[in-house]
Motif scaffolding. Structure first.
Motif, PDB file in Angstrom:
ATOM      1  N   VAL C  57       0.816  -1.292  -0.057  1.00  0.00           N
ATOM      2  CA  VAL C  57      -0.019   0.045  -0.094  1.00  0.00           C
ATOM      3  C   VAL C  57       0.803   1.394   0.021  1.00  0.00           C
ATOM      4  CG1 VAL C  57      -1.799   1.265   1.278  1.00  0.00           C
ATOM      5  CG2 VAL C  57      -2.054  -1.152   0.759  1.00  0.00           C
ATOM      6  N   PRO C  58       1.978   1.259   0.890  1.00  0.00           N
ATOM      7  CA  PRO C  58       2.795   2.648   0.906  1.00  0.00           C
ATOM      8  C   PRO C  58       3.229   2.695  -0.594  1.00  0.00           C
ATOM      9  CG  PRO C  58       3.318   1.500   3.025  1.00  0.00           C
ATOM     10  CD  PRO C  58       2.049   0.679   2.142  1.00  0.00           C
ATOM     11  N   TRP C  61       0.946   4.038  -2.829  1.00  0.00           N
ATOM     12  CA  TRP C  61       0.823   5.329  -2.529  1.00  0.00           C
ATOM     13  C   TRP C  61       1.711   6.312  -2.923  1.00  0.00           C
ATOM     14  CZ3 TRP C  61       2.562   9.006   1.303  1.00  0.00           C
ATOM     15  CH2 TRP C  61       1.532  10.352   1.257  1.00  0.00           C
ATOM     16  N   PHE C  65       2.185   9.251  -5.586  1.00  0.00           N
ATOM     17  CA  PHE C  65       2.723  10.794  -4.959  1.00  0.00           C
ATOM     18  C   PHE C  65       3.604  11.369  -5.882  1.00  0.00           C
ATOM     19  CE2 PHE C  65       5.773  12.852  -2.032  1.00  0.00           C
ATOM     20  CZ  PHE C  65       4.944  13.713  -1.542  1.00  0.00           C
ATOM     21  N   CYS C 103       5.169  -1.768  -5.998  1.00  0.00           N
ATOM     22  CA  CYS C 103       3.717  -2.167  -5.716  1.00  0.00           C
ATOM     23  C   CYS C 103       3.148  -3.290  -6.528  1.00  0.00           C
ATOM     24  CB  CYS C 103       2.800  -0.979  -6.176  1.00  0.00           C
ATOM     25  SG  CYS C 103       1.145  -1.027  -6.273  1.00  0.00           S
ATOM     26  N   ALA C 205       3.818   4.309   5.728  1.00  0.00           N
ATOM     27  CA  ALA C 205       3.578   4.926   4.594  1.00  0.00           C
ATOM     28  C   ALA C 205       4.513   6.407   5.147  1.00  0.00           C
ATOM     29  CB  ALA C 205       2.084   5.539   4.717  1.00  0.00           C
ATOM     30  N   THR C 209       7.590   7.666   2.649  1.00  0.00           N
ATOM     31  CA  THR C 209       7.527   9.122   1.960  1.00  0.00           C
ATOM     32  C   THR C 209       8.829   9.886   2.446  1.00  0.00           C
ATOM     33  OG1 THR C 209       5.178   9.000   2.488  1.00  0.00           O
ATOM     34  CG2 THR C 209       6.385  11.399   1.945  1.00  0.00           C
TER      35      THR C 209
END
Lengths: 186, 223, 252
Positions: C57-58, C61, C65, C103, C205, C209
């Protein structure tokens, strides 16, 4: 194309002159074997080897890869064009020094100016020694100093028994050279 | 000092690696083709499993054509082709070595990537192996045949499309035997070795003949 | 913000920020992984494999992003024509591609026990695959155009076209997927996430980042230095008319 007939021996030079379109470049390419001869023939006195393998041809394009460094380019042509029987070839470094370009040896050829690329193409004459030099407008894009360097290199080549055949509009610094005027009949 | 042909191979390899594009772009193109097929025919895994080897072979064939039109074009434009004809090495060998280097930089990545992309087509391990082996044996034939097309279109500014038109029909035999070898690997009525042997024969024959055709075309450029 | 248009300032900022971001990323990811493997519960349906989610999931994301970062930088390129925006744009593409790839790989590994095969043309994963293709095409564009300013402009326009297109692609892929595969497909609308799962996920997450930010800054710094090196090489090449003796002395 008109008929031409000439013979050159060790150390001699011939300048092909004439107006644009007279066929100077065509004649040089034909001698190099890059174009077929309409008629007639080319011979070397000692029939020991193929004529194409004993000459250098410097045309309008440099034959240098922009992605490779100057040294890699010259090393390749040295390996590809050298003959077993040839006299010791100059290292790329020394060949470049003769044209005042030793400092660009590790720079990719794509970074160089037109005049510099031209001189590197001329340095190819020295890294793979061959007796006959066919030069098509060799002074294009060269400044005065580079022209002097070219004249010195050609003089040394002739002193060592080499032959120079140059197609040109402008004086290239060949002393005691014969001249063949093309296109005068028309 | 290196032999002329070894030096040529090293040079071609270095240029391909430095400019980038070629190999990696072909792999991305392969992935794009493999991705868009299910959008057209639907994500039915049973169907994809059946036609997967064929899709991968077609995709690899098209990806190989991508950079092939540049095989001699760069050398033609920058004057290297003239110089390559002045060496003591026959032009046929020069063409052969250029094909080998081109295969190693553009086809070999496809040979490695295509079986992996088989995952997207629900291929079993045996089938992936079959796809990999058949491409390994068959892609050199595509390079050699493509070299003839590349030589024929070398002086044309927009030669790429014309080259594809010239070359694709000539690749039909390799495609037929390549796909049947790849399909036979995952079971079927014919043994894997039969089409593979024919594919190998196609590669050897094209490797022996095509350089002569390409070199003859390149020599005729100036006329 | 204007100071970020100055490459030298960006280099100084990067020198200070990279260690901080890197340390934060390492710390958060370490804590997050500990929670994922030793604290968070296994899912009652999916068992231990649910732990893949904390990477998957991160990564998904950040894959998106990175595209937002790239699109903002693309605006910077087109509006202010600034080289730092070019560098930020160029640097974001491989990072976005990497996270998208992670991912896809984790999604595929997660899918194996779920679907019995590594890949089904699930709508979400397929959209991510298309996103990966967009990234790879942009990277190819950067590699192909040699002149940096021209490459930046072309990539910026393509990035923004992609930005408009991504929701449309997402919608189309969803539609395509439901068209072909009615109710029987596994739906990832999934179970509600409990606090014991949510916290590790959030920490992972945020850690990822910071990892992205640190890597992005490092990459921007490399790009700025690469351009300087390029300029210096050009200068060195054109410095040919130094007399030979002077060059000899300079070499001493």
């Amino acid at each position: 194309m008109e008929a031409v007939d000439f013979a050159l021996s060790d150390g001699q030079a011939l300048i092909l002159s004439g107006p644009n379109g007279a066929g100077k470049s065509t004649l040089l390419r034909a001698i190099a074997g890059l174009l077929p001869l309409a008629a007639g023939r080319l011979t070397l006195d000692d029939d020991s080897e193929e004529i194409a393998a004993s000459l250098h041809y410097i045309g309008h394009a440099e034959g240098m890869k922009p992605a490779l460094t100057v040294r890699e380019n010259l090393d390749f042509w040295s390996s590809f064009l050298s003959r077993e029987s040839a006299a010791a070839a100059l290292a790329p470094q020394d060949a470049l020094t003769a044209f005042g370009l030793a400092h660009v040896i590790d720079i990719p050829a794509g970074y160089l100016s037109a005049g510099q690329k031209r001189r590197i193409a001329l340095a190819r004459l020295l890294v793979a020694p061959r007796p006959i030099w066919l030069l098509d407008e060799p002074t294009t894009a060269l400044d005065v100093r580079a022209q002097a360097a070219l004249a010195a290199v050609m003089a040394r080549h002739r002193a060592g028994g080499g032959i120079v055949l140059a197609a040109t509009h402008s004086p290239v610094g060949l002393e005691n050279a014969g001249e063949l005027k093309l296109g005068t009949v028309a | 000092m290196k032999s002329p042909l070894a030096a040529l191979f090293v040079r071609e390899f270095a240029i391909a690696r430095r400019i980038g594009g070629g190999g990696s772009m072909g792999v991305v193109f392969l992935l794009v083709l493999v991705t868009i097929v299910p959008f057209a025919i639907g994500p039915d895994l049973n169907l994809l499993r059946r036609i997967g080897p064929a899709i991968l072979w077609i995709a690899a064939l098209l990806a190989m054509l991508l950079g092939l039109d540049r095989l001699f074009q760069a050398d033609f434009e920058d004057g290297s082709l003239d110089q390559l004809q002045l060496g003591a090495t026959p032009l046929e060998f020069v063409v052969f070595v250029k094909c080998l280097a081109h295969w190693a930089t553009t086809a070999l990545p496809l040979v490695v990537a295509a079986p992996l992309f088989g995952v997207l087509m629900a291929q079993e391990a045996a089938s992936m192996l079959g796809i990999g082996v058949s491409l390994l044996v068959g892609t050199p034939a595509l390079t050699f045949i493509g070299a003839v097309g590349a030589a024929a279109t070398v002086s044309l500014r927009r030669g790429g499309l014309l080259m594809a038109l010239l070359v694709l029909p000539l690749c039909v035999p390799a495609l037929i035997f390549g796909v049947s070898a790849a399909t036979a690997a995952s079971g079927g009525t014919i043994p894997f070795a039969t089409p593979l042997a024919i594919l190998a024969a196609l590669t050897l024959a094209s490797g022996a003949l095509c350089p002569f055709a390409a070199a003859a075309l390149l020599r005729r450029l100036g006329e | 913000m204007l100071r970020f248009a100055n490459p030298s300032f960006v280099l100084r900022f990067a020198a200070r920020a990279i260690p901080i971001f890197g340390a934060l990323a390492a710390l958060l990811l370490a804590v997050g992984l500990y929670l994922v493997f030793f604290v968070a519960p296994a899912d009652y349906q999916q068992g231990e494999t649910v732990r893949i989610m904390y990477i998957h999931v991160p990564a998904a994301w950040l894959g998106m992003f990175a595209y937002m970062v790239m699109a903002s930088a693309a605006l910077g390129t087109l509006v202010w024509r600034h080289p730092v925006a070019d560098a930020a744009q160029k640097s974001a593409a491989p990072l976005g591609a990497m996270f998208t790839f992670v991912c896809l790989v984790t999604g595929s590994l997660w899918g194996k026990p779920m679907w019995g095969t590594y890949w089904v043309w699930d709508a979400r994963l397929t959209s991510m695959l298309v996103l990966l293709l967009i990234y790879l095409a942009l990277i190819a564009l950067w590699n192909t155009i040699e002149e940096p300013q021209r490459a930046a402009k072309a990539a910026a326009v393509m990035t923004l076209v992609g930005l408009v297109n991504i929701p449309i692609i997402k919608f189309s892929v969803d539609w395509w997927n439901t068209l072909h595969q009615p109710a029987s497909v596994f739906k990832t609308s999934g179970p509600a996430i409990y606090g014991s799962m949510l916290w590790p996920l959030l920490i992972m997450a945020v850690g990822a980042t910071f990892l992205f930010l640190a890597l992005h800054l490092m990459s921007i710094r490399n790009e700025i230095l690469r351009r300087r090196l390029d300029r210096l090489t050009r200068l060195a090449a054109s410095a040919n008319d130094m007399p030979r003796t002077a060059r000899f002395e300079a070499a001493q």
